[in-house]
Write a protein that holds these residues in place. Structure first.
Motif, PDB file in Angstrom:
ATOM      1  N   UNK A  96       0.870  -1.168   0.000  1.00  0.00           N
ATOM      2  CA  UNK A  96       0.000   0.000   0.000  1.00  0.00           C
ATOM      3  C   UNK A  96       0.914   1.227   0.000  1.00  0.00           C
ATOM      4  N   UNK A  97       0.330   2.412   0.000  1.00  0.00           N
ATOM      5  CA  UNK A  97       1.151   3.606  -0.123  1.00  0.00           C
ATOM      6  C   UNK A  97       1.677   4.100   1.226  1.00  0.00           C
ATOM      7  N   UNK A  98       1.084   3.617   2.338  1.00  0.00           N
ATOM      8  CA  UNK A  98       1.421   4.171   3.649  1.00  0.00           C
ATOM      9  C   UNK A  98       1.503   3.080   4.713  1.00  0.00           C
ATOM     10  N   UNK A  99       2.466   3.238   5.627  1.00  0.00           N
ATOM     11  CA  UNK A  99       2.578   2.376   6.786  1.00  0.00           C
ATOM     12  C   UNK A  99       2.358   3.226   8.043  1.00  0.00           C
ATOM     13  N   UNK A 100       2.207   2.550   9.174  1.00  0.00           N
ATOM     14  CA  UNK A 100       2.036   3.298  10.424  1.00  0.00           C
ATOM     15  C   UNK A 100       2.419   2.430  11.617  1.00  0.00           C
ATOM     16  N   UNK A 101       2.766   3.078  12.714  1.00  0.00           N
ATOM     17  CA  UNK A 101       3.035   2.420  13.983  1.00  0.00           C
ATOM     18  C   UNK A 101       1.891   2.740  14.934  1.00  0.00           C
ATOM     19  N   UNK A 102       1.089   1.756  15.330  1.00  0.00           N
ATOM     20  CA  UNK A 102      -0.042   2.021  16.232  1.00  0.00           C
ATOM     21  C   UNK A 102       0.385   2.694  17.537  1.00  0.00           C
ATOM     22  N   UNK A 107       0.518   7.405  21.110  1.00  0.00           N
ATOM     23  CA  UNK A 107       1.269   8.299  21.982  1.00  0.00           C
ATOM     24  C   UNK A 107       1.233   9.753  21.565  1.00  0.00           C
ATOM     25  N   UNK A 108       0.754  10.044  20.347  1.00  0.00           N
ATOM     26  CA  UNK A 108       0.688  11.421  19.862  1.00  0.00           C
ATOM     27  C   UNK A 108      -0.437  12.192  20.534  1.00  0.00           C
ATOM     28  N   UNK A 155      -6.564   8.950  12.091  1.00  0.00           N
ATOM     29  CA  UNK A 155      -6.150   7.665  12.640  1.00  0.00           C
ATOM     30  C   UNK A 155      -7.312   6.673  12.728  1.00  0.00           C
ATOM     31  N   UNK A 156      -8.466   7.065  12.226  1.00  0.00           N
ATOM     32  CA  UNK A 156      -9.605   6.145  12.083  1.00  0.00           C
ATOM     33  C   UNK A 156      -9.676   5.701  10.628  1.00  0.00           C
ATOM     34  N   UNK A 164      -6.962   2.953  14.380  1.00  0.00           N
ATOM     35  CA  UNK A 164      -5.671   2.339  14.087  1.00  0.00           C
ATOM     36  C   UNK A 164      -4.731   2.327  15.287  1.00  0.00           C
ATOM     37  N   UNK A 165      -4.990   3.158  16.270  1.00  0.00           N
ATOM     38  CA  UNK A 165      -4.144   3.195  17.457  1.00  0.00           C
ATOM     39  C   UNK A 165      -4.256   1.917  18.274  1.00  0.00           C
TER      40      UNK A 165
END
Length: 322
Positions: A96-102, A107-108, A155-156, A164-165
């Motif tokens: 996919x075009x994007x990754x993320x760290x839950x 923590x943001x 993040x939803x 996604x968190x």
């Protein structure tokens, strides 16, 4: 624009634009028309090519300088081949075009997406030591904040509204994370040096799945995050010759040193121990000054070890026989 928001450290341009839209009461999809852009992946396209008129418009209507807005885009040509491709509809095992760290998102204070998450060479979070994700664990869709039609934070999941968190943690073997850090440092060094071998480096990285035997005929940018994690785990058990070059001894030496040490942070103690042992250096280099030239450090370390080896050989040859 009535309300301005500050970019976060290492934030991706599209992420900032999505947050800017929500902060001003406009969902990301209709926000594209405010910027006079087309439909589809409008914000990810700006990550790759930011038209000056769009940057100027954002500067005029926010308090964010033009240079700051431009710096959030992924417009550097050196590592462009390693960016995950723009792809809305994805099949299993495709990128996919994007990754993320839950854990980063959780923590943001205000969750946002980072620039390094766009790179195919990144498989884990350097802060939390867990694997990245590239899909919603509930509906298996990729991140599609650009398509959000409601006032919902990015993040939803735009497809099913999953947070996604709360996604579960992904385990990555330590050897694979060590290889990943080394590759990241090698890329930084060769970009900083303006090395002519950066093209060779990206070609070797793109061909990593073939070396690992994970997938024939597919490049690193075409694999899902889970497949790339498996690729790095298998590569970690193989000789590092696949990442070496025969055309430039200095470049090959730098790469080999970083790979052997497991990255820049691990190389500093090695260099410090060597200097203390062989040259009696009273100064510690475990904490180099900010902005220290890693490439110069590697070259100094290489020269020092070469001198030590030559001295040792000379002493052995100088010992009289009998």
């Amino acid at each position: 624009m009535a309300r301005s928001i500050d970019p976060q450290p290492d934030e991706l341009l599209s992420s900032w634009l999505h947050r800017l839209a929500i902060a001003n009461g406009i969902a990301p999809r209709p926000f594209a028309s405010v910027l006079e852009l087309g439909d589809g992946m409008w914000s990810p396209r700006l990550d790759l090519r930011l038209p000056r008129e769009v940057a100027t418009l954002r500067t005029d209507r926010t308090d964010v300088p033009h240079e700051t807005i431009s710096a959030m885009a992924m417009t550097g040509p050196a590592l462009t081949p390693l960016l995950l491709p723009l792809r809305e509809n994805v099949r299993r095992n495709r990128s996919t075009w994007m990754q993320y760290c839950p854990q980063c998102l959780a923590g943001d204070a205000v969750p946002y997406f980072r620039r390094p998450w766009r790179l195919a060479t990144r498989i884990s979070c350097f802060v939390h030591g867990r694997g990245l994700r590239d899909r919603c664990p509930a509906c298996r869709s990729g991140v599609a904040s650009f398509d959000q039609t409601e006032l919902m934070p990015q993040h939803f999941c735009a497809r099913c509204a999953f947070d996604l968190r709360t996604a579960s943690k992904v385990f990555v073997k330590a050897a694979a994370r060590r290889l990943e850090r080394s590759i990241d440092d090698i890329c930084k060094v060769e970009m900083a040096k303006g090395s002519m071998m950066i093209g060779d480096l990206t070609s070797r990285l793109l061909g990593a799945p073939v070396v690992a035997g994970v997938s024939l005929g597919k490049t690193l940018t075409n694999l899902s995050t889970s497949s790339r994690i498996r690729c790095f785990e298998w590569l970690a058990d193989k000789p590092v010759s696949w990442l070496m070059t025969d055309e430039d001894d200095a470049v090959a030496r730098r790469r080999r040193l970083v790979l052997a040490a497991g990255g820049h942070d691990r190389l500093i103690p090695h260099f410090s121990d060597f200097m203390d042992k062989h040259q009696g250096s009273p100064m510690s280099v475990r904490s180099p000054p900010t902005g220290a030239d890693l490439a110069a450090l590697l070259e100094a370390y290489s020269r020092a070890t070469d001198d030590a080896i030559k001295t040792k050989r000379h002493r052995v040859l100088a010992v009289p026989r009998g």
